[in-house]
Structures are given as structure tokens and as C-alpha cells.
Design a protein around this motif. Sequence first.
Motif, PDB file in Angstrom:
ATOM      1  N   GLU A 308     -26.012  58.642  17.263  1.00  0.00           N
ATOM      2  CA  GLU A 308     -24.776  59.443  17.303  1.00  0.00           C
ATOM      3  C   GLU A 308     -23.658  58.735  16.530  1.00  0.00           C
ATOM      4  OE1 GLU A 308     -21.385  60.448  20.612  1.00  0.00           O
ATOM      5  OE2 GLU A 308     -23.483  60.572  21.270  1.00  0.00           O
ATOM      6  N   ILE A 309     -23.539  57.420  16.746  1.00  0.00           N
ATOM      7  CA  ILE A 309     -22.518  56.655  16.013  1.00  0.00           C
ATOM      8  C   ILE A 309     -22.792  56.708  14.517  1.00  0.00           C
ATOM      9  CG2 ILE A 309     -21.595  54.339  15.601  1.00  0.00           C
ATOM     10  CD1 ILE A 309     -22.147  53.739  18.580  1.00  0.00           C
ATOM     11  N   GLN A 312     -21.570  59.930  13.121  1.00  0.00           N
ATOM     12  CA  GLN A 312     -20.108  59.984  13.075  1.00  0.00           C
ATOM     13  C   GLN A 312     -19.554  59.175  11.895  1.00  0.00           C
ATOM     14  OE1 GLN A 312     -19.124  58.513  16.976  1.00  0.00           O
ATOM     15  NE2 GLN A 312     -19.350  60.526  17.972  1.00  0.00           N
ATOM     16  N   ASP A 374     -15.388  55.270  20.590  1.00  0.00           N
ATOM     17  CA  ASP A 374     -14.662  56.467  20.142  1.00  0.00           C
ATOM     18  C   ASP A 374     -13.703  56.158  18.987  1.00  0.00           C
ATOM     19  OD1 ASP A 374     -15.939  57.943  22.074  1.00  0.00           O
ATOM     20  OD2 ASP A 374     -14.304  57.779  23.545  1.00  0.00           O
ATOM     21  N   ALA A 377     -14.984  55.462  14.063  1.00  0.00           N
ATOM     22  CA  ALA A 377     -14.912  56.266  12.842  1.00  0.00           C
ATOM     23  C   ALA A 377     -13.534  56.201  12.197  1.00  0.00           C
ATOM     24  CB  ALA A 377     -15.291  57.713  13.146  1.00  0.00           C
TER      25      ALA A 377
END
Length: 470
Positions: A308-309, A312, A374, A377
Motif C-alpha cells: 500500500e505504501i 502511495q 500517513d 507521501a
Amino acid sequence: MAKAPVLTPQAEDFPRWYQDLINKAELADNGPVRGTMVIRPYGYGLWERMQQEMDARIKKAGAQNAYFPMFIPQSYLTKEAEHVEGFAPELAVVTHGGGKQLEEPVVVRPTSETIINEYFSKWVQSHRDLPLLINQWANVVRWELRPRVFLRTTEFLWQEGHTAHATYEDARDYASMIHTQVYGDFMTNVLGIDVVLGRKTAKERFAGAINTLTLEGMMGDGKALQMGTSHELGQNFAKAFNTTYQLQGAEREHVWQTSWGVSTRMVGGLIMSHGDDNGLRVPPRLAAVQAVVLAIKGDDAVIAKVREIGAQLEAAGIRVVVDDRTDTPFGRRAVDWELKGVPLRIEVGPRDLENGTAMLARRIPGGKEPVSIDALAALLPGVLEEDQALLLRQSRERREARTVDVKTLDEAVEAAATGWGRIAWADLGAEGEAKLAEQGVTVRCIVAADGSVPQADDQDGNIAIVARAY
């Protein structure tokens, strides 16, 4: 017992460190023929990024890509006497083909001035055909007696630009523009190397040129590396190949020409400029992989999060790789990425997930710190730019700290033992240049007193930069 270092320390043996790094970072291997090299995928990825950045700048300068044969009739090289004399010791000559002796031997391309002029003479007819601006990406062969991977190899990859102009001034200005706006901009702002732009002496000038402009970089051991050159060829090749254009009337005039090139030597320069005892440090603007996201353990939630990272970061414009190979120990993977010089590592394990953080390891300044997942990015583009600027600053600080002003030949030789010397050309001259060469010290370039590129070798106030070189 202390653990043996992965690489030979630079301070202990810089050449061995260089070779260790090429091997351990999986950049290249020696080829089966002495002096050749096999460029491995990670090393070729660095070259591809260099190509992309350079190609964009070359096209912005108005040049178009083309391709010319690698086999050149030997008679072409004999048309320009100084050129053939300069390259004669390095030529690879083919005398047989298809099981028969060739009627005329052919030379494996050492550079393409001769064959390109053969076609320029056909393509240029009038002033409307000028300027003619051509570039090619190719391989060349120069028989190297003292090979070193990326720095001096019998076969290497490069780009070579060749242009024809109506006037001397147009050719001179174009060669200068390539020198500063294409090569200088790329090496400073992408490679992060604080190169010195100068003019070669008559002794060091490209064979067949009337002027050679150079970019010299100081490596980690204080030696100099010629990173690229741009040449004013005058009308020497045009006269040899009768490359002329028609003026407004019936009169014809020989064109004025330039040639310019950079090669896979830049990969060697990148290694020796920025590498440290832990491996490569790749400038973020160049890096094919700017960030790697590592799963510390094979936990399903961790694997899902690192992927997921990765998505992103990719969406944020970062060139990223996700390393979820948890069947390989984390420590080994971390060391491998450190050796390869990837600017950023984002390490994620079960405990990090609980805290909503990842461990951010910065290869260029060093160090680790936890960062909110979070925030990654939004944070990382700025971090990459900070680290890019740091490499350039360190390169400049090293050059300035290890360059000294000298007044005598003895002082110049002493300065070249650990770095560069600056000596007034009036105090050195061609005679002093020859004496320095006997001791393995060369004049890398001539600069004006204010550091700019001079218009002539013998201008009052010119400074010679002297060093030992690769």
C-alpha cells in the motif's frame, strides 16, 4: 572478533574499494575479452537514467538522433592526418570477413567524425541545410592497455554529437552551449558533481580539433576525472571530406563543425564522487529507484501495508520498489540496498504497524528516524531534494578543500599527491606542462582568473588546474 567490512575501506585502498563496490553492488563484471565489461541490470539502470536525462537536454538543444555504422573504411581515417595519428594506437582493425581477406580493412568505430562527415558532405548543399545537428547513442572501441571497469574499457557506451554550421561563431557558440547548458547542467544538477568547466591545452586537445572544452570532476581520492568534452573542429574535417555549402551566389564555403560526447565513464565518476565505505550513494534525481519499502517480517498485515505504501509513493511521483522478499533475512536485504545506494529505505514491521509509523533510513546523510506512515507521501519528495543538494554541497566542499594555489612545479606535484593545484599558466606554459607529465601530473584544464572558461589558452590571467587523473 570484529565483523569484516563488506567493502575494503576507501582510506585503506581506494582502487580496491572501487572494484569491491562494483562487484558487491552488482553493477558490472569483466567481459571475456580483456578490457571489455558486462554491465549488469542495476548498473545499466543508472546508465539508462543518464541517457534519459541527457537525451532530453540534447533534443532541447536542437539535435536529432541518428545512427551510423560501427565499421568505418580505413581510408576515411587517413583523410584527416592529425585525427588518425591521435587514434592510431587505439584502433581495432578488421582485415577478414566472411572467411576472406577484405579488399580494404575496416576500423571498428573509435569515434564517428570521419564517417559522419562522409554523409554530411552529401546532405549539406546550401546555407538552408545549416545548422545540421545530429546525435547518436552508440558503442565505440578503443583498444585500452590499462582497463578499469567504467573508467577505461576497450568497448564503452556513449553519445556523440556532430554538428555543421555556416560560421565559426555559430559553431563556437554551439560547442559552448553543449558544454554549459547540456553537460554542465546535467552533471551539476542531476549527478550532483561539482565539475570545473574549462578549456584543454593544445597538448590535451582532441585530435583534429581547434579547441576542446572539458568538464573535470574531483573524485573521492582527490584525483581528477574527465567527465565529458565538447570540441570545436573548425574546418579540418570539412576540408578533408569536402563538406561545403553554397552561399547566396555560386560560391561555396566549407562548414564549421563541432563534436561532443559523454560516456559510461560517468557511472565510474558517480561511484567515485559519492560512494562511501558502505557503498554507493545515488543522487535522488538520477536514481532509478529513489525509495525501497521493506517488509521486515512475512506478516500478512505487514506485506499488505508495504504494498500500500509503495502504491502511495508511486502515485506521488517517487520511483519506488517494494521489497517483500521475507524469505531472505531483513539484514541482508537492507545491506544490499545500502550497497546499491538507494536514497531512501522505508522499513515496516509488526511493531511499526501498531504505532502507525515506518522507519525511514536516509542513505545520503545517514541515520534513521520513525515517520508517520500517513505522512510519507507528502514528506519524501522534499527529503529527496534535501539529499540531492547535500551531495552537490559535499562534492563542492571536497574540491575546494583539496585545491591549493601553487607557484612552482614542485608545489604543483605536491598538491597533486592529495588533490588539485592551481597555477598561473604564465608560470607553467607548455614546457612546464611537459615536465609535469613526466611525473604523472597533467593539466586538466585552463580556466580564467574568475573561474570562467577562457576564449584562448594564452590569455593573461589564465589558471591551469593540475592533478593526477584517471
